[in-house]
Design a protein around this motif. Sequence first.
Motif, mmCIF file in Angstrom:
data_model
loop_
_atom_site.group_PDB
_atom_site.id
_atom_site.type_symbol
_atom_site.label_atom_id
_atom_site.label_comp_id
_atom_site.label_asym_id
_atom_site.label_seq_id
_atom_site.Cartn_x
_atom_site.Cartn_y
_atom_site.Cartn_z
ATOM 1 N N ALA A 120 0.828 -1.211 0.000
ATOM 2 C CA ALA A 120 0.000 0.000 0.000
ATOM 3 C C ALA A 120 0.861 1.259 0.000
ATOM 4 C CB ALA A 120 -0.936 -0.007 1.212
ATOM 5 N N ALA A 121 1.974 1.225 0.715
ATOM 6 C CA ALA A 121 2.869 2.391 0.780
ATOM 7 C C ALA A 121 3.465 2.694 -0.587
ATOM 8 C CB ALA A 121 3.977 2.158 1.802
ATOM 9 N N LEU A 122 3.731 1.662 -1.382
ATOM 10 C CA LEU A 122 4.335 1.876 -2.695
ATOM 11 C C LEU A 122 3.474 2.755 -3.587
ATOM 12 C CD1 LEU A 122 5.764 -1.666 -3.461
ATOM 13 C CD2 LEU A 122 7.032 0.406 -2.845
ATOM 14 N N GLY A 123 2.170 2.693 -3.414
ATOM 15 C CA GLY A 123 1.281 3.525 -4.219
ATOM 16 C C GLY A 123 1.137 4.945 -3.705
ATOM 17 N N ILE A 124 1.699 5.228 -2.527
ATOM 18 C CA ILE A 124 1.535 6.541 -1.904
ATOM 19 C C ILE A 124 2.849 7.305 -1.799
ATOM 20 C CG2 ILE A 124 0.941 7.676 0.286
ATOM 21 C CD1 ILE A 124 -1.212 5.445 0.609
ATOM 22 N N LEU A 125 3.910 6.614 -1.409
ATOM 23 C CA LEU A 125 5.206 7.275 -1.244
ATOM 24 C C LEU A 125 5.750 7.733 -2.594
ATOM 25 C CD1 LEU A 125 6.866 4.918 1.385
ATOM 26 C CD2 LEU A 125 5.841 7.168 1.789
ATOM 27 N N ARG A 126 6.421 8.843 -2.583
ATOM 28 C CA ARG A 126 7.001 9.426 -3.792
ATOM 29 C C ARG A 126 8.524 9.393 -3.684
ATOM 30 N NH1 ARG A 126 3.172 7.970 -5.789
ATOM 31 N NH2 ARG A 126 1.193 9.044 -5.788
ATOM 32 N N PRO A 127 9.226 9.613 -4.807
ATOM 33 C CA PRO A 127 10.697 9.649 -4.745
ATOM 34 C C PRO A 127 11.173 10.595 -3.652
ATOM 35 C CG PRO A 127 9.974 9.674 -7.023
ATOM 36 C CD PRO A 127 8.730 9.815 -6.168
ATOM 37 N N GLY A 128 12.160 10.146 -2.904
ATOM 38 C CA GLY A 128 12.671 10.917 -1.777
ATOM 39 C C GLY A 128 12.023 10.554 -0.457
ATOM 40 N N SER A 129 10.973 9.735 -0.499
ATOM 41 C CA SER A 129 10.310 9.281 0.725
ATOM 42 C C SER A 129 11.177 8.227 1.402
ATOM 43 C CB SER A 129 8.950 8.671 0.395
ATOM 44 O OG SER A 129 8.100 9.613 -0.192
ATOM 45 N N ALA A 130 10.808 7.889 2.622
ATOM 46 C CA ALA A 130 11.543 6.879 3.372
ATOM 47 C C ALA A 130 10.576 5.828 3.897
ATOM 48 C CB ALA A 130 12.294 7.515 4.545
ATOM 49 N N ALA A 131 11.070 4.612 4.038
ATOM 50 C CA ALA A 131 10.276 3.529 4.625
ATOM 51 C C ALA A 131 11.192 2.683 5.476
ATOM 52 C CB ALA A 131 9.634 2.683 3.525
ATOM 53 N N ALA A 132 10.667 2.210 6.592
ATOM 54 C CA ALA A 132 11.429 1.332 7.480
ATOM 55 C C ALA A 132 10.515 0.209 7.923
ATOM 56 C CB ALA A 132 11.944 2.091 8.695
ATOM 57 N N ALA A 133 11.019 -0.987 7.843
ATOM 58 C CA ALA A 133 10.261 -2.159 8.286
ATOM 59 C C ALA A 133 11.215 -3.158 8.904
ATOM 60 C CB ALA A 133 9.510 -2.776 7.116
ATOM 61 N N PRO A 134 11.636 -2.910 10.155
ATOM 62 C CA PRO A 134 12.537 -3.863 10.794
ATOM 63 C C PRO A 134 11.838 -5.198 11.014
ATOM 64 C CG PRO A 134 11.848 -2.189 12.358
ATOM 65 C CD PRO A 134 11.290 -1.808 11.014
ATOM 66 N N PRO A 135 12.563 -6.305 10.894
ATOM 67 C CA PRO A 135 11.934 -7.606 11.161
ATOM 68 C C PRO A 135 11.331 -7.602 12.563
ATOM 69 C CG PRO A 135 14.148 -7.881 10.318
ATOM 70 C CD PRO A 135 13.964 -6.416 10.586
ATOM 71 N N PRO A 136 10.139 -8.171 12.743
ATOM 72 C CA PRO A 136 9.480 -8.098 14.048
ATOM 73 C C PRO A 136 10.253 -8.773 15.174
ATOM 74 C CG PRO A 136 8.136 -9.309 12.463
ATOM 75 C CD PRO A 136 9.344 -8.826 11.738
ATOM 76 N N THR A 137 11.140 -9.696 14.849
ATOM 77 C CA THR A 137 11.871 -10.372 15.915
ATOM 78 C C THR A 137 13.224 -9.746 16.172
ATOM 79 O OG1 THR A 137 12.740 -11.940 14.310
ATOM 80 C CG2 THR A 137 10.749 -12.588 15.506
ATOM 81 N N ALA A 138 13.611 -8.766 15.361
ATOM 82 C CA ALA A 138 14.904 -8.120 15.543
ATOM 83 C C ALA A 138 14.728 -6.849 16.357
ATOM 84 C CB ALA A 138 15.512 -7.776 14.182
ATOM 85 N N PRO A 139 15.737 -6.494 17.148
ATOM 86 C CA PRO A 139 15.637 -5.227 17.872
ATOM 87 C C PRO A 139 15.696 -4.062 16.891
ATOM 88 C CG PRO A 139 17.805 -6.205 18.150
ATOM 89 C CD PRO A 139 16.967 -7.203 17.403
ATOM 90 N N LEU A 140 15.060 -2.971 17.239
ATOM 91 C CA LEU A 140 15.092 -1.776 16.412
ATOM 92 C C LEU A 140 16.512 -1.244 16.395
ATOM 93 C CD1 LEU A 140 13.102 0.103 14.883
ATOM 94 C CD2 LEU A 140 13.121 1.524 16.920
ATOM 95 N N PRO A 141 17.037 -0.911 15.218
ATOM 96 C CA PRO A 141 18.392 -0.358 15.169
ATOM 97 C C PRO A 141 18.465 0.953 15.937
ATOM 98 C CG PRO A 141 17.454 -0.631 12.954
ATOM 99 C CD PRO A 141 16.405 -1.010 13.931
ATOM 100 N N THR A 142 19.577 1.183 16.589
ATOM 101 C CA THR A 142 19.745 2.416 17.356
ATOM 102 C C THR A 142 21.047 3.100 16.969
ATOM 103 O OG1 THR A 142 20.799 1.216 19.166
ATOM 104 C CG2 THR A 142 18.433 1.601 19.358
ATOM 105 N N ARG A 143 21.081 4.401 17.235
ATOM 106 C CA ARG A 143 22.301 5.194 17.045
ATOM 107 C C ARG A 143 23.211 4.963 18.249
ATOM 108 N NH1 ARG A 143 18.013 8.825 15.706
ATOM 109 N NH2 ARG A 143 17.969 9.169 13.480
#
Length: 155
Positions: A120-143
């Motif tokens: 669904a996001a592919l039909g809405i996001l435009r060039p320059g947009s960002a998407a993040a989908a970390p695997p549900p079992t992996a910890p969220l990446p941190t700085r």
Amino acid sequence: MELSGARVLVAGARGGTVSGAVTAEPVDRGGRVALAGHDPGRLSHAARACPGVVTARFHAYDPESCAGAMRTTAAALEGLDAVVIAFGAAAFAAAEDLGDETAEHLRAVNPLVPAALSRAALGILRPGSAAAAPPPTAPLPTRPDGTPVVERRAR
């Protein structure tokens, strides 16, 4: 990604530690945020932490409702610049201790919901947009300072 003024959808928002941090980051940096989730109580809890956010519900077993939540939030924010999929069902037991019903639920929901939201996001996001989908079992990446990384550049 510049978050000031960015329109960001956090799908899977429950008001927990991870989704709460992911939601707070764009809000704190001047972004406009929409939250999407299944449980109305948890979604309401998450929305109370960030007044002024837009909310939408989706059901994990209904891919069209995932797409509908994406369309609803994009319409409310007049577009989306970033989508963060912070969704994943968990089972707190060893695999051999899970019942068939729970195992089936996890196998169905964890890959299908992020896939439906991403389509669904592919039909809405435009060039320059960002998407993040970390695997549900992996910890969220941190700085290095411990704050969550909430962006990955779309190609």
